[in-house]
Design an enzyme around this catalytic site. Structure first.
Site, short mmCIF file in Angstrom:
data_model
loop_
_atom_site.label_atom_id
_atom_site.label_comp_id
_atom_site.label_asym_id
_atom_site.label_seq_id
_atom_site.Cartn_x
_atom_site.Cartn_y
_atom_site.Cartn_z
N GLY A 97 1.96 -0.60 6.38
CA GLY A 97 0.95 0.18 6.11
C GLY A 97 0.77 0.96 5.15
N ASP A 98 -0.12 2.09 5.36
CA ASP A 98 -0.22 2.83 3.85
C ASP A 98 0.37 4.03 3.75
OD1 ASP A 98 -1.91 3.70 1.18
OD2 ASP A 98 -2.67 2.10 1.54
N THR A 100 0.68 7.84 4.93
CA THR A 100 -0.24 9.33 6.40
C THR A 100 1.14 10.11 6.02
OG1 THR A 100 -0.41 9.53 8.79
CG2 THR A 100 1.72 8.62 7.64
N HIS A 102 3.08 13.15 7.76
CA HIS A 102 3.81 14.22 9.55
C HIS A 102 4.11 15.77 9.01
CE1 HIS A 102 4.03 9.56 10.32
NE2 HIS A 102 4.85 9.25 10.17
N PHE A 181 4.56 5.35 15.22
CA PHE A 181 3.66 6.20 15.59
C PHE A 181 3.57 7.57 15.66
CE2 PHE A 181 4.68 5.87 20.44
CZ PHE A 181 4.11 6.96 20.45
N ALA A 182 2.26 7.68 14.74
CA ALA A 182 2.29 9.08 14.78
C ALA A 182 0.73 9.97 15.65
CB ALA A 182 2.05 9.87 13.14
N CYS A 198 -3.70 6.21 5.32
CA CYS A 198 -4.20 4.38 5.75
C CYS A 198 -4.51 4.07 4.69
CB CYS A 198 -4.39 4.71 7.54
SG CYS A 198 -2.76 5.46 8.67
#
Length: 238
Positions: A97-98, A100, A102, A181-182, A198
């Site tokens: 993935g790219d 993100t 949190h 996952f977030a 993302c």
């Protein structure tokens, strides 16, 4: 050698780490991941079939941006000073993935599973995690769905204002998973304005709070999501 059905260990150790610095949580993940992989290697080399451990970790992080292996650094729009002003950290990490974000109010889930104990299909693994989130959202009266070509869970994916509520990015080696996952529960969505989430520059992000117009009890979200994951994966949490 794949384990026989009756040799599979579907017991999963659940841990809630609370609010934990990203680097510290990443190190703890790596320890659990390495432990499970090492047992698999020992089983292979010795010809025995000792059970491998599985974990499901829930956690929240202080403000942090993470860039996956396929991500573009330019998708972060903050320099070092900007990160400092936002009190945010930045890490390049080994998930797919790219980029993100949190932060507090976001429920992050790290399943560290030996998929030989469940099913050896990474696409099915991602779709099953998505389904757990979709079913949990339905409990709150929110209709989640999938956006063709992308992982994660979306609201109104077939409309012009499609928006992501749950991002996913995993690493899998020897069929052992980490990262995960977030889910935006009560997340401060302004932090997403500093990135191309993302790597998708024409879609917004959202949260349970934004969709409901009021904050949600994150502990209630945790309990419902735990239940959905355990049922869909046919796992026994303890």
């Amino acid at each position: 050698m794949l384990p026989d059905e009756d040799m599979k260990n579907k017991q999963v150790i659940f841990q809630d780490w609370g609010l934990v610095d990203y680097q510290r949580a990443w190190d703890k993940q790596e320890e659990l991941f390495a432990k499970t992989v090492s047992q698999k290697m020992l089983n292979r080399d010795s010809g025995v079939d000792l059970p491998t451990d599985n974990y499901l970790v829930f956690v929240e992080h202080p403000h942090v941006y993470t860039l996956g292996k396929s991500g573009k650094p330019e998708n972060l729009h903050l320099d070092e000073q900007g990160l400092k002003e936002k009190q945010a950290s930045y890490y390049k990490i080994n998930r797919g993935g790219d980029i993100t974000y949190h932060g507090p109010g976001q429920l992050v889930g790290y399943p560290i599973l030996d998929l030989d104990n469940f099913f050896t299909d990474i696409h099915l693994y991602l779709r099953t995690l998505e389904e757990a989130v979709i079913q949990m959202l339905a409990h709150f009266g929110i209709e989640g769905g999938r956006y063709p070509g992308y992982t994660g869970v979306w609201i109104d994916p077939d409309k012009a204002d499609a928006r992501k509520i749950c991002a996913m990015g995993v690493r899998c080696s020897r069929w052992v998973t980490m990262h995960g996952f977030a889910l935006n529960v009560n997340t401060d969505l302004d932090y997403f304005k500093n990135i191309v989430p993302c790597g998708i520059d024409d879609k917004d992000v959202t949260s349970i709070k934004q969709e409901l117009g009021k904050g949600a009890d994150i502990n209630e979200v945790k309990e419902i999501l735990k239940d959905k994951i355990s049922v869909l994966f046919d796992m026994q949490l303890f």
